[in-house]
Write an enzyme that holds these catalytic residues in place. Sequence first.
Site, PDB file in Angstrom:
ATOM      1  N   TYR A 170       0.820  -1.218   0.000  1.00 18.32           N
ATOM      2  CA  TYR A 170       0.000   0.000   0.000  1.00 18.32           C
ATOM      3  C   TYR A 170       0.855   1.271   0.000  1.00 18.32           C
ATOM      4  O   TYR A 170       0.379   2.328   0.425  1.00 18.32           O
ATOM      5  CB  TYR A 170      -0.932   0.001   1.213  1.00 18.32           C
ATOM      6  CG  TYR A 170      -2.189  -0.841   1.006  1.00 18.32           C
ATOM      7  CD1 TYR A 170      -3.083  -0.567  -0.039  1.00 18.32           C
ATOM      8  CD2 TYR A 170      -2.501  -1.898   1.864  1.00 18.32           C
ATOM      9  CE1 TYR A 170      -4.238  -1.331  -0.236  1.00 18.32           C
ATOM     10  CE2 TYR A 170      -3.661  -2.662   1.682  1.00 18.32           C
ATOM     11  CZ  TYR A 170      -4.526  -2.359   0.625  1.00 18.32           C
ATOM     12  OH  TYR A 170      -5.662  -3.104   0.444  1.00 18.32           O
ATOM     13  N   ASN A 196     -13.564  -3.724   4.143  1.00 20.56           N
ATOM     14  CA  ASN A 196     -14.234  -3.955   2.853  1.00 20.56           C
ATOM     15  C   ASN A 196     -13.801  -5.233   2.134  1.00 20.56           C
ATOM     16  O   ASN A 196     -13.945  -5.351   0.928  1.00 20.56           O
ATOM     17  CB  ASN A 196     -14.136  -2.706   1.968  1.00 20.56           C
ATOM     18  CG  ASN A 196     -12.721  -2.351   1.593  1.00 20.56           C
ATOM     19  OD1 ASN A 196     -11.773  -3.013   2.030  1.00 20.56           O
ATOM     20  ND2 ASN A 196     -12.551  -1.323   0.785  1.00 20.56           N
TER      21      ASN A 196
HETATM   22  N1  UDP Z   1      -9.483   2.736   3.133  1.00 16.54           N
HETATM   23  C1  UDP Z   1      -9.847   3.140   4.409  1.00 16.54           C
HETATM   24  N2  UDP Z   1     -10.392   4.391   4.573  1.00 16.54           N
HETATM   25  C2  UDP Z   1     -10.582   5.235   3.533  1.00 16.54           C
HETATM   26  C3  UDP Z   1     -10.197   4.830   2.235  1.00 16.54           C
HETATM   27  C4  UDP Z   1      -9.642   3.574   2.078  1.00 16.54           C
HETATM   28  O1  UDP Z   1      -9.693   2.401   5.372  1.00 16.54           O
HETATM   29  O2  UDP Z   1     -11.080   6.339   3.738  1.00 16.54           O
HETATM   30  C5  UDP Z   1      -8.897   1.402   2.958  1.00 16.54           C
HETATM   31  C6  UDP Z   1      -9.890   0.420   2.313  1.00 16.54           C
HETATM   32  O3  UDP Z   1      -9.693  -0.857   2.920  1.00 16.54           O
HETATM   33  C7  UDP Z   1      -9.439   0.414   0.861  1.00 16.54           C
HETATM   34  C8  UDP Z   1      -7.926   0.542   1.030  1.00 16.54           C
HETATM   35  O4  UDP Z   1      -7.770   1.465   2.097  1.00 16.54           O
HETATM   36  O5  UDP Z   1      -9.844  -0.777   0.200  1.00 16.54           O
HETATM   37  C9  UDP Z   1      -7.187   1.035  -0.172  1.00 16.54           C
HETATM   38  O6  UDP Z   1      -7.744   2.246  -0.603  1.00 16.54           O
HETATM   39  P1  UDP Z   1      -7.990   2.525  -2.152  1.00 16.54           P
HETATM   40  O7  UDP Z   1      -8.374   3.946  -2.290  1.00 16.54           O
HETATM   41  O8  UDP Z   1      -6.838   2.024  -2.945  1.00 16.54           O
HETATM   42  O9  UDP Z   1      -9.313   1.647  -2.445  1.00 16.54           O
HETATM   43  P2  UDP Z   1      -9.501   0.293  -3.274  1.00 16.54           P
HETATM   44  O10 UDP Z   1      -8.539   0.326  -4.419  1.00 16.54           O
HETATM   45  O11 UDP Z   1      -9.239  -0.843  -2.320  1.00 16.54           O
HETATM   46  O12 UDP Z   1     -10.945   0.313  -3.719  1.00 16.54           O
END
Ligand code: UDP
Length: 152
Positions: A52, A115
């Site tokens: 990440y 999620n």
């Molecule tokens: N996440 C979180 N709070 C937020 C936004 C993201 O805890 O406000 C977490 C969530 O588990 C997400 C992950 O960080 O799936 C990675 O964020 P990203 O924006 O890359 O979303 P994704 O690609 O997983 O949809």
Amino acid sequence: MANSEVTFIMIKPDGVQRGLIGDIICRFEKKGFFLKAMKMVQVERAFAEKHYSDLSSKPFFGSLVEYIVSGPVVAMVWQGKGAVATGRKIIGATNPAASEPGTIRGDYCIEVSRNIIHGSDAVESAQKEIALWFPDGIVDWRSANHSWIYEN
Ligand code: UDP
Ligand code: MG
């Protein structure tokens, strides 16, 4: 070849704990994507931070890393035409409150911080994530169903 696009999908610790592995695999498999690598791992903090790293400046980065190391995850590579974009559609919006019913997040979770699943957001990030999670490479096999899914 367009049909060989690959994406990295990870069932997060909550998805594993809640017994959703089978259902999630089922959705990708039934769609017509082919599973090219899979493993269950308990990741180290440094590894989760690397996965990440693009989000390291976000306020939720610390709790996100805690979440990912909180239990085993299932890491997978799925292959097929449009696997990255279609994979994201199957998963649904980042915030489950905005995920449509019928998507994985829309059907099975409530909070953005729980999620249940990750999917690569672009072909380049998929390549990066696959190299990180599967440094020894993925499995090269061709499904006998190939021509029942693809015209060419
Ligand atoms: N996440 C979180 N709070 C937020 C936004 C993201 O805890 O406000 C977490 C969530 O588990 C997400 C992950 O960080 O799936 C990675 O964020 P990203 O924006 O890359 O979303 P994704 O690609 O997983 O949809
Ligand atoms: Mg993302």
